[in-house]
Design an enzyme around this catalytic site. Structure first.
Site, PDB file in Angstrom:
ATOM      1  N   CYS A 109       6.381 -14.962   7.367  1.00 23.38           N
ATOM      2  CA  CYS A 109       5.791 -16.407   7.221  1.00 23.38           C
ATOM      3  C   CYS A 109       5.748 -16.844   8.569  1.00 23.38           C
ATOM      4  O   CYS A 109       6.209 -16.254   9.731  1.00 23.38           O
ATOM      5  CB  CYS A 109       6.633 -17.370   6.271  1.00 23.38           C
ATOM      6  SG  CYS A 109       8.380 -17.601   7.044  1.00 23.38           S
ATOM      7  N   CYS A 112       8.863 -17.351  10.797  1.00 24.87           N
ATOM      8  CA  CYS A 112       9.305 -16.299  11.470  1.00 24.87           C
ATOM      9  C   CYS A 112       8.545 -16.152  12.853  1.00 24.87           C
ATOM     10  O   CYS A 112       9.402 -15.273  13.815  1.00 24.87           O
ATOM     11  CB  CYS A 112       8.988 -15.019  10.627  1.00 24.87           C
ATOM     12  SG  CYS A 112       9.616 -14.975   9.113  1.00 24.87           S
ATOM     13  N   ASP A 515      -1.089   7.708 -10.710  1.00 28.39           N
ATOM     14  CA  ASP A 515       0.273   8.514 -10.570  1.00 28.39           C
ATOM     15  C   ASP A 515       1.296   7.652 -11.262  1.00 28.39           C
ATOM     16  O   ASP A 515       0.922   6.124 -11.453  1.00 28.39           O
ATOM     17  CB  ASP A 515       0.374   8.202  -9.049  1.00 28.39           C
ATOM     18  CG  ASP A 515       1.843   8.887  -8.649  1.00 28.39           C
ATOM     19  OD1 ASP A 515       2.148   9.740  -9.024  1.00 28.39           O
ATOM     20  OD2 ASP A 515       2.405   8.236  -7.648  1.00 28.39           O
ATOM     21  N   ASP A 709       0.341   6.271  -4.760  1.00 26.99           N
ATOM     22  CA  ASP A 709       1.374   5.646  -4.029  1.00 26.99           C
ATOM     23  C   ASP A 709       1.940   6.731  -3.449  1.00 26.99           C
ATOM     24  O   ASP A 709       2.389   7.713  -4.044  1.00 26.99           O
ATOM     25  CB  ASP A 709       2.321   4.677  -4.781  1.00 26.99           C
ATOM     26  CG  ASP A 709       3.671   4.540  -4.214  1.00 26.99           C
ATOM     27  OD1 ASP A 709       3.946   4.531  -3.015  1.00 26.99           O
ATOM     28  OD2 ASP A 709       4.555   4.488  -4.947  1.00 26.99           O
ATOM     29  N   ASP A 713       0.532  11.594  -2.757  1.00 23.33           N
ATOM     30  CA  ASP A 713      -0.538  11.778  -3.400  1.00 23.33           C
ATOM     31  C   ASP A 713      -2.000  11.686  -2.391  1.00 23.33           C
ATOM     32  O   ASP A 713      -3.068  11.541  -2.738  1.00 23.33           O
ATOM     33  CB  ASP A 713      -0.574  10.161  -3.979  1.00 23.33           C
ATOM     34  CG  ASP A 713       0.066  10.323  -5.174  1.00 23.33           C
ATOM     35  OD1 ASP A 713       0.251  11.249  -5.862  1.00 23.33           O
ATOM     36  OD2 ASP A 713       0.668   9.079  -5.716  1.00 23.33           O
TER      37      ASP A 713
END
Lengths: 811, 60
Positions: A109, A112, A515, A709, A713
């Site tokens: 955010c 930070c 997947d 993912d 893959d």
């Protein structure tokens, strides 16, 4: 404090639950706030001591937990002070002034960003610190005599973030330069284009109402002056691309674009030299402006995709602890390792290179590389892959492969190759447009010759009319305008297209391959069944004992127990763990064991009876026992995402068949497939198998989309007609994917499909409108009924209609 | 209508200034981060006093 309020107690800094009996707190804004661990306490104290308490007030997300990060980071940063390591990422502007780009992890955010900027700027010797919120990158300049880079990195770690150097010799840097370049060209075209359009309205009026020649000449010259920079500077990318196409004997979309621009500009110049006729500078600038806008937006989307990938590739093991003769060790950069070196890898660290375990025994998380969701146990003699993560205990590893030889590099090479084999639908579109433009040019030549013979005073005006009126402006805008609008809409929803043709293909997709791990499931283990084996302890009590034993472990299995335990945990004495097998400990004076069947058997000699185990759901099993009795069996499973089932349903209704390809074993895969209603599933597949099956489907004429993912893959993603990578775990996969899903929200996938289909409808409407317009206007122009200014107006109007139609997609 | 012979050149000068301004803005990084500054105005109180010119000299 009652039990009830205790379990609700969460760390003020990171939001994790505060372990039972732990009483750490930090005074923030005159109020003592609870902390979950020493790490968070230290970070919060550093923030308060720095007077930056307002961070807590403005942040919109909880901070990253500081539990494991800090000590490891501090140990390794010193390697970055060495000249040879710094060479690749530090710029030296003065003798002692240095500047570096850092990637900051943990920024979620704006507060930070502020916190980091303030904290770094406040260090003595730091001259400048700027944090970019969109890219999570910090630019820091410092005085080498006063502060070392490692001190800056440590200071960042003190407030709970991780900073590591960013190597600027990267793809991303080139894209950023390109983006700025495009922005300048676009700005110029926009600013000057507005002026030219204004003057051209005056001239259209003049055509209608009459205009003194001296004003007309003046305005023409001013328009020329304004158009020239746009024509030369803003249009340059098109000419360069067109020239490249011509040299390779291709008729790309840039060829007709460049020709249209050059002929309209050249014709206007010719008209001004006294040949008479209209000037078309307004058409030139507008054409360039619209097309540049589309290109710019596409570039931004591509850049965003590469940022995420490269930040993560960079964050892979950058340092390693190398053993020297005797008992000494040194911290070196991972690139400096050589085959035969012996390195130490502590729990929680990334393994720096491929190698062989020579001492130690620990679970390794290879999910990024192999797709296997559960950590696998490695001991002396086992091979480990660089980039995987050591979970439990320290290991000593002998490096066997380095650089290009590692598994990681090999997979990245596979991705590259698969990418080059990609079915290029974009090229087909370009070929069609190429034919179209060739036909127009041919026609223009015929018209020119005909009128030259019939009426030499009119031939140029009519030829230009034909070229302008049929200028593939609306035609070439039809597709990019719609794609840009649709892409923009989807980015806002969390689905990013990194290739221009991704949506076009997604609209035609009739098979969707998923997947399993991390895609349809969320990659986190969950307890789905508790089977009580003894009357001594209830189910809940068993769960409590197990969770208490696991309380201090970071293993995914442990997290599953802690998550499902609803009450406060118990204190454990004499805790001993056998990595990969189980745990033993004393609770309230009674010895308990928790682990695999084998482990329990070794420790207690107890065995599971068949009639006990056949009532179990499929999944991983964990047993709890005391010295004399088996108490319970827990079955753990990877939890299916909530949106998975509706997604499969929606896809089926849209006429898309879903398939499940997974590297996991039959039982796990069939269970998920059954729950989601996927009829076609294959299990225990290696990446190569997946790719082969996918190719087989494509040969039967299917258009295949793949949602995946993890790096395993990546080759399959690259082979699919359109590929979507899940953002969080995607990392390397994102580099190969056509689209990236940034939110963990599967609903967006279906929205992507509907938007893509809607986009194709808009494109078809646009194309038919542009064609109809051309078909009507062309004969009229060829017959000499259309004045060039009418042609220019008609062309602009037809483009505007096309753009307006495309804008409907943004709603 | 003679006036346009003066007004249009003035417009050209203005447009040149606008383009020059835009190029400067792009070069100096004004367009690098389009999200962050929107949040930053909410928390602009510097907690460290701005370094004076003299201090900057010393640090160099």
């Amino acid at each position: 404090m009652t039990d009830q309020s205790k379990q609700d107690l969460r760390c003020f800094h990171c939001g994790l639950p505060v372990p039972d009996g732990l009483e750490l707190s930090v005074e923030i804004d005159h109020q003592a706030q609870p902390m979950c661990c020493k790490g968070c306490e230290a970070v919060a104290m550093a923030i308060v001591a720095g007077g930056m308490e307002s961070y807590y007030q403005y942040r919109t997300e909880k901070s990253t937990t500081a539990k494991e990060l800090v000590p490891d980071m501090l140990r390794q940063t010193e390697v970055y002070d060495r000249e040879e390591v710094q060479r690749s990422f530090v710029r030296q502007s003065d003798e002692n002034i240095r500047e570096a780009s850092l990637i900051l992890e943990g920024i979620d955010c704006a507060a930070c960003v502020w916190l980091n900027e303030q904290h770094i700027k406040g260090l003595p010797g730091v001259l400048e610190a700027q944090v970019n919120y969109s890219t999570h990158r910090a630019r820091v300049a410092w005085d080498e005599r006063k502060i070392k880079l490692s001190d800056i990195l440590k200071a960042v770690a003190e407030i709970g973030y991780i900073a590591h150097p960013y190597d600027p010799s990267q793809h991303h840097q080139i894209l950023e330069k390109q983006r700025k370049d495009y922005l300048k060209r676009l700005g110029l075209a926009g600013a000057l284009g507005m002026q030219v359009m204004m003057f051209s309205i005056a001239m259209y009026n003049g055509d209608w109402w009459g205009m003194e020649q001296k004003y007309r000449t003046f305005i023409e010259w001013v328009s020329l002056l304004l158009t020239l920079p746009v024509f030369l500077y803003s249009g340059w990318p098109f000419y360069r691309a067109a020239w490249r196409d011509i040299r390779h004997r291709r008729a790309g979309m840039d060829v007709p674009i460049s020709l249209g621009i050059i002929i309209a500009f050249g014709g206007s110049l010719y008209a001004m030299t006294g040949a008479g006729g209209h000037v078309y500078f307004d058409s030139v600038v507008m054409f360039i402006f619209f097309l540049l806008t589309a290109r710019y937006l596409e570039l931004v989307a591509r850049k965003k995709a590469s940022e995420h990938t490269e930040a993560l590739i960079q964050s892979q093991a950058t340092t390693a602890i190398r053993e020297l003769s005797g008992n000494e060790t040194e911290v070196v950069a991972a690139q400096e390792l050589e085959a035969g070196d012996i390195v130490q890898v502590r729990p929680g660290e990334t393994i720096p290179s491929d190698g062989e375990v020579i001492e130690g025994r620990s679970s390794i998380d290879e999910s990024l590389l192999s797709g296997e969701s559960r950590p696998c146990l490695k001991q002396a003699g086992a091979k480990v892959i660089g980039g995987s993560i050591n979970i439990e205990s320290p290991l000593r590893i002998r490096v066997t492969e380095i650089g290009q030889e590692t598994v990681l590099s090999t997979i990245l090479r596979l991705v590259e190759r698969a990418q080059s084999e990609k079915p290029a639908i974009a090229r087909l579109a370009d070929r069609v447009a190429g034919h179209f433009v060739a036909a127009i040019l041919l026609l223009a030549v015929v018209v020119a010759i005909y009128w030259y013979l019939k009426d030499p005073t009119q031939w140029l005006a009519i030829t230009i009319s034909v070229l302008v009126v049929t200028c593939p402006c609306a035609l070439s805008l039809a597709t990019p305008a719609a794609i840009t609008a649709a892409t923009g809409t989807l980015i806002r929803q969390g689905l990013l297209c990194s290739r221009g043709y991704a949506l076009e293909t997604l609209a035609r997709v009739n098979h969707f391959i998923f997947d399993k791990t991390g895609t349809l499931t969320d990659g986190q283990l969950e307890i789905i069944q508790v089977l009580q084996l003894s009357d001594d302890l209830s189910e809940d009590a068993c769960l409590l004992q197990a969770a208490s034993l696991e309380a201090l472990s970071e293993h995914p299995v442990a997290r599953a127990f802690i998550k499902s335990c609803k009450t406060g945990l118990l204190a454990v004495d004499n805790l001993s763990s056998t990595p990969g097998s189980g745990l033993a400990g004393r609770i309230n004076g009674k010895q308990f064991f928790l682990g695999s069947m084998q482990y329990i058997q070794q420790q207690t000699g107890l065995e599971l009876k068949d009639n006990q185990s056949n009532r179990l759901e499929p999944g991983s099993r964990v047993l709890l026992s005391d010295q004399n009795d088996l108490l319970a069996i827990f079955v753990l499973q990877d939890a299916i995402r909530d949106q998975a089932a509706p997604l499969i349903d929606d896809l089926r209704q849209a006429g898309i068949q879903s398939l499940l390809f997974s590297g996991d074993d039959e039982t796990a895969v069939s269970l998920v497939a059954e729950k989601l209603g996927i009829k076609d599933y294959r299990s225990s597949m290696l990446p190569a198998d997946k790719l082969q099956q996918l190719r087989a489907l494509q040969q039967q004429g299917a258009t295949v989309a793949m949602l995946g993912d993890g790096i395993n893959d990546a080759p399959v993603l690259a082979g699919a007609d359109v590929s979507i990578a899940m953002g969080e775990g995607a990392r390397y996969a994102a580099a190969a994917a056509d689209m990236v899903l940034f939110r963990q929200d599967l609903n967006v996938i279906f929205r992507g499909v509907t938007t893509a289909r809607k986009m194709m409808r808009v494109i078809r409407q646009n194309l038919s409108w542009a064609l109809a317009y051309n078909i009507i206007a062309l004969p009229l122009a060829a017959a000499g009924y259309i004045q060039p200014w009418m042609a220019a107006l008609g062309m602009s109007a037809s483009s505007l209609i096309v753009v307006a139609n495309a804008m409907r997609l943004t709603k | 209508m003679e006036i346009i012979f003066y007004l249009i050149p003035i417009a050209l000068v203005l447009v040149t200034a606008i383009v020059a301004g835009l190029f400067w803005a792009v070069k100096s990084g004004q367009f690098d981060d389009l999200e962050g500054p929107a949040h930053q105005i909410l928390m602009d109180d510097e907690i460290y006093p701005e370094k004076t010119d003299k201090e900057k000299q010393q640090e160099k």
